[in-house]
Design a protein around this motif. Structure first.
Motif, PDB file in Angstrom:
ATOM      1  N   LEU A  35      21.044  52.493  52.649  1.00  0.00           N
ATOM      2  CA  LEU A  35      21.225  53.386  53.665  1.00  0.00           C
ATOM      3  C   LEU A  35      19.980  53.127  54.652  1.00  0.00           C
ATOM      4  O   LEU A  35      18.867  53.155  54.416  1.00  0.00           O
ATOM      5  CB  LEU A  35      21.556  54.785  53.381  1.00  0.00           C
ATOM      6  N   ARG A  36      20.390  53.171  56.011  1.00  0.00           N
ATOM      7  CA  ARG A  36      19.398  53.067  57.135  1.00  0.00           C
ATOM      8  C   ARG A  36      19.582  54.078  58.366  1.00  0.00           C
ATOM      9  O   ARG A  36      20.956  54.638  58.565  1.00  0.00           O
ATOM     10  CB  ARG A  36      19.280  51.745  57.713  1.00  0.00           C
ATOM     11  N   ASN A  37      18.560  54.701  59.009  1.00  0.00           N
ATOM     12  CA  ASN A  37      18.524  55.609  59.722  1.00  0.00           C
ATOM     13  C   ASN A  37      18.623  54.912  61.266  1.00  0.00           C
ATOM     14  O   ASN A  37      17.932  55.258  62.180  1.00  0.00           O
ATOM     15  CB  ASN A  37      17.342  56.255  59.907  1.00  0.00           C
ATOM     16  N   GLY A  38      19.932  54.130  61.536  1.00  0.00           N
ATOM     17  CA  GLY A  38      19.993  53.489  62.840  1.00  0.00           C
ATOM     18  C   GLY A  38      19.549  52.260  62.854  1.00  0.00           C
ATOM     19  O   GLY A  38      19.003  51.489  61.882  1.00  0.00           O
ATOM     20  N   ALA A  39      19.597  51.591  64.267  1.00  0.00           N
ATOM     21  CA  ALA A  39      19.264  50.123  64.358  1.00  0.00           C
ATOM     22  C   ALA A  39      17.833  50.198  64.336  1.00  0.00           C
ATOM     23  O   ALA A  39      16.972  51.120  64.447  1.00  0.00           O
ATOM     24  CB  ALA A  39      19.858  50.023  65.924  1.00  0.00           C
ATOM     25  N   HIS A  40      17.560  48.870  63.838  1.00  0.00           N
ATOM     26  CA  HIS A  40      15.790  48.743  63.602  1.00  0.00           C
ATOM     27  C   HIS A  40      15.092  48.609  65.049  1.00  0.00           C
ATOM     28  O   HIS A  40      15.599  48.219  65.936  1.00  0.00           O
ATOM     29  CB  HIS A  40      15.511  47.150  63.071  1.00  0.00           C
ATOM     30  N   ASP A  41      14.222  49.360  65.065  1.00  0.00           N
ATOM     31  CA  ASP A  41      13.069  49.524  66.481  1.00  0.00           C
ATOM     32  C   ASP A  41      11.971  48.710  65.921  1.00  0.00           C
ATOM     33  O   ASP A  41      11.200  49.411  65.244  1.00  0.00           O
ATOM     34  CB  ASP A  41      12.965  51.100  66.502  1.00  0.00           C
ATOM     35  N   PRO A  42      11.652  47.543  66.686  1.00  0.00           N
ATOM     36  CA  PRO A  42      10.464  46.843  66.376  1.00  0.00           C
ATOM     37  C   PRO A  42       9.249  47.648  66.663  1.00  0.00           C
ATOM     38  O   PRO A  42       8.023  47.129  66.012  1.00  0.00           O
ATOM     39  CB  PRO A  42      10.634  45.675  66.994  1.00  0.00           C
ATOM     40  N   ALA A  43       9.281  48.607  67.525  1.00  0.00           N
ATOM     41  CA  ALA A  43       8.168  49.417  67.675  1.00  0.00           C
ATOM     42  C   ALA A  43       7.682  50.239  66.598  1.00  0.00           C
ATOM     43  O   ALA A  43       6.465  50.875  66.661  1.00  0.00           O
ATOM     44  CB  ALA A  43       8.359  50.314  69.062  1.00  0.00           C
ATOM     45  N   LEU A  44       8.404  50.667  65.722  1.00  0.00           N
ATOM     46  CA  LEU A  44       8.138  51.514  64.659  1.00  0.00           C
ATOM     47  C   LEU A  44       7.834  50.867  63.352  1.00  0.00           C
ATOM     48  O   LEU A  44       8.338  49.881  62.923  1.00  0.00           O
ATOM     49  CB  LEU A  44       9.339  52.284  64.279  1.00  0.00           C
TER      50      LEU A  44
END
Length: 154
Positions: A69-78
């Motif tokens: 399970l993932r919390n949405g699209a990957h954000d490279p800034a995080l």
């Protein structure tokens, strides 16, 4: 030598044969089921997380889908956090802990981290014939660690 063995199957100091493994299997009962104890909790979170089926485990004549399970699209800034549970399958506290984290705390990290959780990496033993929470035995009546050490087919 003690004539009363501490365990009712086999002879102390002697490896089990097929007869002893059959005796052991006959004494076991299913304690938990992945399809009933884990999968519904994962599916119930479909509106909060992206559920990814990343593979399947064929184990003891059953097929178990592997979920993350993932919390949405990957954000490279995080930064990214990867949480696993049930790596050995028989350690159900890890599975239940990962699910409880998803259900109660994961929302606290939205927008702060990329979160990926695989709550049950090895579901087979979760549903297999398991005596207790810490047993390492699998349906062929072999310790998973001993099987690995001895290259016994699992």
């Amino acid at each position: 030598m003690n004539s009363n063995p501490f365990y009712p199957i086999g002879i102390p100091g002697q490896a089990w044969g097929e007869y002893e493994r059959k005796q052991w299997r006959a004494r076991q009962s299913v304690q938990r089921r992945y399809a009933q104890d884990v999968v519904p909790r994962i599916e119930a979170m479909a509106d909060q997380f992206d559920i990814v089926t990343y593979g399947q485990l064929d184990y003891a004549d059953d097929i178990y889908p592997l979920f993350a399970l993932r919390n949405g699209a990957h954000d490279p800034a995080l930064p990214t956090a990867f949480v696993t549970g049930g790596v050995h399958g028989y350690e159900t506290s890890g599975i239940m802990g990962a699910l409880e984290f998803l259900e109660t705390r994961a929302a606290d990290y939205v927008g702060k981290i990329n979160l990926l959780v695989a709550p049950c990496v090895s579901p087979g033993p979760t549903s297999a014939l398991i005596v207790g929470i810490t047993t390492r035995w699998i349906p062929i009546a072999t310790s998973r660690q001993a099987a690995k050490r001895l290259s016994v087919p699992r």
